[in-house]
Write a protein that holds these residues in place. Structure first.
Motif, PDB file in Angstrom:
ATOM      1  N   ILE A   1       0.848  -1.199   0.000  1.00  0.00           N
ATOM      2  CA  ILE A   1       0.000   0.000   0.000  1.00  0.00           C
ATOM      3  C   ILE A   1       0.879   1.243   0.000  1.00  0.00           C
ATOM      4  N   ASP A   2       1.904   1.234   0.827  1.00  0.00           N
ATOM      5  CA  ASP A   2       2.819   2.375   0.921  1.00  0.00           C
ATOM      6  C   ASP A   2       3.492   2.664  -0.429  1.00  0.00           C
ATOM      7  N   ALA A   3       3.676   1.649  -1.258  1.00  0.00           N
ATOM      8  CA  ALA A   3       4.286   1.849  -2.583  1.00  0.00           C
ATOM      9  C   ALA A   3       3.421   2.749  -3.463  1.00  0.00           C
ATOM     10  N   HIS A   4       2.110   2.711  -3.287  1.00  0.00           N
ATOM     11  CA  HIS A   4       1.191   3.536  -4.074  1.00  0.00           C
ATOM     12  C   HIS A   4       0.792   4.814  -3.352  1.00  0.00           C
TER      13      HIS A   4
ATOM     14  N   ILE B   1      -7.137  -9.542   0.379  1.00  0.00           N
ATOM     15  CA  ILE B   1      -7.080  -9.019  -0.983  1.00  0.00           C
ATOM     16  C   ILE B   1      -7.147  -7.506  -0.861  1.00  0.00           C
ATOM     17  N   THR B   2      -6.197  -6.846  -1.495  1.00  0.00           N
ATOM     18  CA  THR B   2      -6.132  -5.386  -1.489  1.00  0.00           C
ATOM     19  C   THR B   2      -6.362  -4.892  -2.897  1.00  0.00           C
ATOM     20  N   GLY B   3      -7.235  -3.920  -3.035  1.00  0.00           N
ATOM     21  CA  GLY B   3      -7.438  -3.229  -4.304  1.00  0.00           C
ATOM     22  C   GLY B   3      -6.923  -1.812  -4.167  1.00  0.00           C
ATOM     23  N   VAL B   4      -6.104  -1.379  -5.120  1.00  0.00           N
ATOM     24  CA  VAL B   4      -5.567  -0.021  -5.115  1.00  0.00           C
ATOM     25  C   VAL B   4      -6.153   0.726  -6.295  1.00  0.00           C
ATOM     26  N   ASN B   5      -6.785   1.857  -6.009  1.00  0.00           N
ATOM     27  CA  ASN B   5      -7.325   2.721  -7.057  1.00  0.00           C
ATOM     28  C   ASN B   5      -6.175   3.475  -7.709  1.00  0.00           C
ATOM     29  N   LEU B   6      -6.033   3.301  -9.016  1.00  0.00           N
ATOM     30  CA  LEU B   6      -5.001   3.991  -9.793  1.00  0.00           C
ATOM     31  C   LEU B   6      -5.722   4.954 -10.734  1.00  0.00           C
ATOM     32  N   PRO B   7      -5.919   6.204 -10.314  1.00  0.00           N
ATOM     33  CA  PRO B   7      -6.713   7.155 -11.100  1.00  0.00           C
ATOM     34  C   PRO B   7      -6.253   7.258 -12.557  1.00  0.00           C
ATOM     35  N   GLY B   8      -7.232   7.212 -13.458  1.00  0.00           N
ATOM     36  CA  GLY B   8      -6.938   7.310 -14.877  1.00  0.00           C
ATOM     37  C   GLY B   8      -6.374   6.042 -15.490  1.00  0.00           C
ATOM     38  N   GLU B   9      -6.110   5.027 -14.657  1.00  0.00           N
ATOM     39  CA  GLU B   9      -5.502   3.787 -15.144  1.00  0.00           C
ATOM     40  C   GLU B   9      -6.379   2.569 -14.875  1.00  0.00           C
TER      41      GLU B   9
ATOM     42  N   ALA C   1      -7.289  -0.410 -11.581  1.00  0.00           N
ATOM     43  CA  ALA C   1      -7.108  -0.913 -10.217  1.00  0.00           C
ATOM     44  C   ALA C   1      -6.109  -2.060 -10.215  1.00  0.00           C
ATOM     45  N   ARG C   2      -5.232  -2.065  -9.225  1.00  0.00           N
ATOM     46  CA  ARG C   2      -4.266  -3.156  -9.049  1.00  0.00           C
ATOM     47  C   ARG C   2      -4.669  -3.937  -7.811  1.00  0.00           C
ATOM     48  N   PHE C   3      -4.531  -5.262  -7.899  1.00  0.00           N
ATOM     49  CA  PHE C   3      -4.945  -6.135  -6.806  1.00  0.00           C
ATOM     50  C   PHE C   3      -3.768  -6.940  -6.277  1.00  0.00           C
ATOM     51  N   TYR C   4      -3.813  -7.181  -4.966  1.00  0.00           N
ATOM     52  CA  TYR C   4      -2.782  -7.932  -4.262  1.00  0.00           C
ATOM     53  C   TYR C   4      -3.433  -8.995  -3.393  1.00  0.00           C
ATOM     54  N   LEU C   5      -2.751 -10.108  -3.221  1.00  0.00           N
ATOM     55  CA  LEU C   5      -3.131 -11.126  -2.241  1.00  0.00           C
ATOM     56  C   LEU C   5      -2.006 -11.178  -1.229  1.00  0.00           C
ATOM     57  N   ASP C   6      -2.309 -10.836  -0.001  1.00  0.00           N
ATOM     58  CA  ASP C   6      -1.307 -10.813   1.069  1.00  0.00           C
ATOM     59  C   ASP C   6      -0.023 -10.107   0.640  1.00  0.00           C
ATOM     60  N   GLY C   7      -0.177  -8.987  -0.065  1.00  0.00           N
ATOM     61  CA  GLY C   7       0.965  -8.164  -0.451  1.00  0.00           C
ATOM     62  C   GLY C   7       1.637  -8.550  -1.756  1.00  0.00           C
ATOM     63  N   LYS C   8       1.218  -9.635  -2.383  1.00  0.00           N
ATOM     64  CA  LYS C   8       1.804 -10.071  -3.661  1.00  0.00           C
ATOM     65  C   LYS C   8       0.845  -9.720  -4.797  1.00  0.00           C
ATOM     66  N   VAL C   9       1.397  -9.155  -5.872  1.00  0.00           N
ATOM     67  CA  VAL C   9       0.575  -8.682  -6.994  1.00  0.00           C
ATOM     68  C   VAL C   9      -0.208  -9.826  -7.623  1.00  0.00           C
ATOM     69  N   LEU C  10      -1.522  -9.612  -7.777  1.00  0.00           N
ATOM     70  CA  LEU C  10      -2.378 -10.536  -8.524  1.00  0.00           C
ATOM     71  C   LEU C  10      -2.496 -10.075  -9.973  1.00  0.00           C
ATOM     72  N   GLY C  11      -2.597  -8.761 -10.164  1.00  0.00           N
ATOM     73  CA  GLY C  11      -2.729  -8.204 -11.508  1.00  0.00           C
ATOM     74  C   GLY C  11      -3.426  -6.865 -11.472  1.00  0.00           C
ATOM     75  N   THR C  12      -3.569  -6.285 -12.656  1.00  0.00           N
ATOM     76  CA  THR C  12      -4.169  -4.960 -12.803  1.00  0.00           C
ATOM     77  C   THR C  12      -5.283  -5.026 -13.834  1.00  0.00           C
ATOM     78  N   VAL C  13      -6.405  -4.395 -13.521  1.00  0.00           N
ATOM     79  CA  VAL C  13      -7.477  -4.215 -14.492  1.00  0.00           C
ATOM     80  C   VAL C  13      -7.322  -2.789 -15.001  1.00  0.00           C
TER      81      VAL C  13
ATOM     82  N   GLU D   1      -8.523  -2.727   1.621  1.00  0.00           N
ATOM     83  CA  GLU D   1      -8.035  -4.069   1.936  1.00  0.00           C
ATOM     84  C   GLU D   1      -9.125  -4.852   2.649  1.00  0.00           C
ATOM     85  N   LEU D   2      -9.368  -6.063   2.174  1.00  0.00           N
ATOM     86  CA  LEU D   2     -10.352  -6.965   2.784  1.00  0.00           C
ATOM     87  C   LEU D   2      -9.623  -8.174   3.364  1.00  0.00           C
TER      88      LEU D   2
END
Length: 178
Positions: A28-31, A122-130, A132-144, A71-72
């Motif tokens: 989360i801190d990375a974003h 599972i964490t979803g990060v809102n990436l404005p204009g791009e 959302a990126r998702f993580y499972l326990d801090g590891k990247v799942l992928g980006t929509v 984060e859920l």
């Protein structure tokens, strides 16, 4: 007395208060440099706790045009496909997207979201204009990579018309700019 009991019950179901300041997880801190916990609460279905949720924001607080993270932490085992289907159902209830968009979003989420066990996040990060990126326990799942998807996805919890209004209130408790 009745009002006090109602407040206590709401606190148990929603989980009011963010508690002491805590450091954001690294993913989360990375974003969100200097991220802070804006609010937290629990989502229950009837009497079953499904997950705990946390909203992380930057120094400008929660705004749809800024990065934030949701984060859920799951309280039970769930299939990734069911998580994706439930997400699309909520998007539809909010009137987000067209049928074709929701079908495409369902395919993307079903391919990204894994089956989860109790305690996994599972964490979803809102990436404005791009998107959302998702993580499972801090590891990247992928980006929509679809800003409309990101708006629809996070609206499930943050839109005023959400079906989980108590959780929304708890998440946005301390989301104003500092």
């Amino acid at each position: 007395m009745r009002r006090l009991l109602k407040s206590l019950l709401l606190a148990l179901v929603v989980g009011v208060g963010t508690g002491a300041a805590q450091a954001a997880p690294a993913h989360i801190d990375a974003h969100l440099p200097q991220a802070r916990l804006a609010g937290a609460g629990a989502f229950t279905w009837f009497t079953l706790k499904i997950y705990d949720a946390e909203l992380w924001v930057g120094e400008k607080g929660y705004q749809a045009g800024l990065p934030f993270a949701l984060e859920l932490r799951y309280a039970r085992k769930l299939e990734g496909k069911k998580i994706a289907e439930a997400s699309v159902d909520q998007m539809k209830k909010l009137g987000a997207g067209t049928d074709a968009q929701r079908a495409a979003w369902l395919r993307e989420m079903a391919s990204l979201f894994p089956n989860v066990k109790e305690g996994e996040r599972i964490t979803g990060v809102n990436l404005p204009g791009e998107g959302a990126r998702f993580y499972l326990d801090g590891k990247v799942l992928g980006t929509v990579r679809d800003p409309a998807f990101a708006r629809a996805f996070f609206a499930i919890w943050l839109d005023p018309a959400t079906t989980a209004r108590g959780l929304r209130t708890a998440l946005l408790k301390d989301a104003a700019p500092k």
